[in-house]
Design an enzyme around this catalytic site. Sequence first.
Site, PDB file in Angstrom:
ATOM      1  N   GLY A 157      36.863  54.712  40.856  1.00 44.56           N
ATOM      2  CA  GLY A 157      37.932  54.592  41.855  1.00 44.56           C
ATOM      3  C   GLY A 157      37.471  54.647  43.298  1.00 44.56           C
ATOM      4  O   GLY A 157      38.280  54.921  44.190  1.00 44.56           O
ATOM      5  N   ASN A 182      40.828  40.553  42.565  1.00 46.96           N
ATOM      6  CA  ASN A 182      39.762  41.338  41.941  1.00 46.96           C
ATOM      7  C   ASN A 182      38.544  41.384  42.861  1.00 46.96           C
ATOM      8  O   ASN A 182      38.352  40.485  43.686  1.00 46.96           O
ATOM      9  CB  ASN A 182      39.354  40.692  40.608  1.00 46.96           C
ATOM     10  CG  ASN A 182      38.336  41.512  39.842  1.00 46.96           C
ATOM     11  OD1 ASN A 182      38.382  42.760  39.852  1.00 46.96           O
ATOM     12  ND2 ASN A 182      37.403  40.860  39.174  1.00 46.96           N
ATOM     13  N   MET A 222      37.991  47.125  33.824  1.00 51.11           N
ATOM     14  CA  MET A 222      36.955  46.490  32.999  1.00 51.11           C
ATOM     15  C   MET A 222      37.502  45.861  31.717  1.00 51.11           C
ATOM     16  O   MET A 222      36.827  45.896  30.680  1.00 51.11           O
ATOM     17  CB  MET A 222      35.862  47.511  32.672  1.00 51.11           C
ATOM     18  CG  MET A 222      35.131  47.982  33.907  1.00 51.11           C
ATOM     19  SD  MET A 222      34.446  46.598  34.845  1.00 51.11           S
ATOM     20  CE  MET A 222      33.404  47.453  35.992  1.00 51.11           C
ATOM     21  N   ARG A 223      38.709  45.332  31.773  1.00 52.97           N
ATOM     22  CA  ARG A 223      39.257  44.589  30.642  1.00 52.97           C
ATOM     23  C   ARG A 223      39.744  43.240  31.133  1.00 52.97           C
ATOM     24  O   ARG A 223      40.237  43.130  32.269  1.00 52.97           O
ATOM     25  CB  ARG A 223      40.460  45.338  30.030  1.00 52.97           C
ATOM     26  CG  ARG A 223      40.091  46.622  29.324  1.00 52.97           C
ATOM     27  CD  ARG A 223      39.421  46.327  27.975  1.00 52.97           C
ATOM     28  NE  ARG A 223      39.062  47.538  27.278  1.00 52.97           N
ATOM     29  CZ  ARG A 223      37.961  48.252  27.477  1.00 52.97           C
ATOM     30  NH1 ARG A 223      37.085  47.872  28.388  1.00 52.97           N
ATOM     31  NH2 ARG A 223      37.715  49.342  26.791  1.00 52.97           N
ATOM     32  N   ASN A 268      36.746  52.161  45.149  1.00 52.53           N
ATOM     33  CA  ASN A 268      37.497  51.121  45.875  1.00 52.53           C
ATOM     34  C   ASN A 268      38.942  51.542  46.106  1.00 52.53           C
ATOM     35  O   ASN A 268      39.512  51.250  47.155  1.00 52.53           O
ATOM     36  CB  ASN A 268      37.428  49.782  45.130  1.00 52.53           C
ATOM     37  CG  ASN A 268      36.134  49.048  45.419  1.00 52.53           C
ATOM     38  OD1 ASN A 268      35.960  48.492  46.493  1.00 52.53           O
ATOM     39  ND2 ASN A 268      35.212  49.089  44.472  1.00 52.53           N
ATOM     40  N   HIS A 275      34.329  41.729  42.589  1.00 49.64           N
ATOM     41  CA  HIS A 275      33.250  41.607  41.594  1.00 49.64           C
ATOM     42  C   HIS A 275      31.901  41.697  42.306  1.00 49.64           C
ATOM     43  O   HIS A 275      31.701  41.063  43.349  1.00 49.64           O
ATOM     44  CB  HIS A 275      33.375  40.268  40.860  1.00 49.64           C
ATOM     45  CG  HIS A 275      32.397  40.114  39.738  1.00 49.64           C
ATOM     46  ND1 HIS A 275      32.577  40.746  38.510  1.00 49.64           N
ATOM     47  CD2 HIS A 275      31.226  39.446  39.658  1.00 49.64           C
ATOM     48  CE1 HIS A 275      31.546  40.440  37.734  1.00 49.64           C
ATOM     49  NE2 HIS A 275      30.714  39.664  38.401  1.00 49.64           N
TER      50      HIS A 275
HETATM   51  C1  GAR Z   1      32.992  47.886  41.580  1.00 51.35           C
HETATM   52  O1  GAR Z   1      31.680  47.838  42.053  1.00 51.35           O
HETATM   53  C2  GAR Z   1      33.475  46.510  41.196  1.00 51.35           C
HETATM   54  O2  GAR Z   1      32.838  45.495  41.909  1.00 51.35           O
HETATM   55  C3  GAR Z   1      33.115  46.434  39.738  1.00 51.35           C
HETATM   56  O3  GAR Z   1      33.330  47.729  39.248  1.00 51.35           O
HETATM   57  C4  GAR Z   1      33.052  48.659  40.267  1.00 51.35           C
HETATM   58  C5  GAR Z   1      34.142  49.712  40.267  1.00 51.35           C
HETATM   59  O4  GAR Z   1      33.818  50.749  41.148  1.00 51.35           O
HETATM   60  N1  GAR Z   1      33.947  45.489  39.069  1.00 51.35           N
HETATM   61  C6  GAR Z   1      33.506  44.647  38.142  1.00 51.35           C
HETATM   62  O5  GAR Z   1      32.370  44.633  37.738  1.00 51.35           O
HETATM   63  C7  GAR Z   1      34.569  43.716  37.604  1.00 51.35           C
HETATM   64  N2  GAR Z   1      34.023  42.730  36.747  1.00 51.35           N
HETATM   65  P1  GAR Z   1      34.892  51.830  41.587  1.00 51.35           P
HETATM   66  O6  GAR Z   1      35.597  52.297  40.317  1.00 51.35           O
HETATM   67  O7  GAR Z   1      34.080  52.922  42.209  1.00 51.35           O
HETATM   68  O8  GAR Z   1      35.845  51.173  42.562  1.00 51.35           O
END
Ligand code: GAR
Length: 180
Positions: free
Chosen positions: A13, A98, A80-81, A15, A100
């Site tokens: 979390g 989203n 992640m789904r 982000n 990525h």
């Molecule tokens: C982030 O770095 C995001 O880019 C990635 O998961 C992380 C979540 O971090 N998302 C993906 O890989 C989506 N395919 P967070 O939970 O600390 O925000």
Amino acid sequence: MCINVAVLLSGNGSNLKAIIDKGIKVSFVASNNPKALGLKIAKNANIPLYSWKNVSQLEKEVLKLIIDYNVKLLVLAGYMRLLSKNFVNSLPSKFIVNVHPSLLPKYKGMNAIKQALDDNAQYTGVTIHYVDEGMDSGSIIKQSIIKINDNDTEDTLKDRLQEIEHRLYSDTIKSILIKN
Ligand code: GAR
């Protein structure tokens, strides 16, 4: 900023925290992982939180919550789904965004940072994109590139990418909300 967004997450979390810290109003947070640290961030910020391990139940309930909370944008922040076609098609286009950790269309899916390192890529980056029915395939809104250093590990690269994500994602969400 008073326009409602909702956040879906599975993990830490960071982000979500950046989005909250930038003053974006988050109406609710939902997760497929009841133990996600991101849910604690929501709790500390007094944001209603929900979790369902069963992803089809989660999608059904989130569609209802989107109406109840009058949500204008659904923000995936480390969710992640893969969202089902039915879920995506139940919402207007450009309703889901989203973040990525790669320069899409390179390194889609899980472990994008490891994929870039294994590929001996010289550059990678962050992509913010709209979500469609595919895997990391929706139209790209913003990208930011960084050089991969010879001594980078998954951890060091992740730290630098997340620093970018925290600024770029919040700024992009704000500008989408202002335009709508
Ligand atoms: C982030 O770095 C995001 O880019 C990635 O998961 C992380 C979540 O971090 N998302 C993906 O890989 C989506 N395919 P967070 O939970 O600390 O925000």
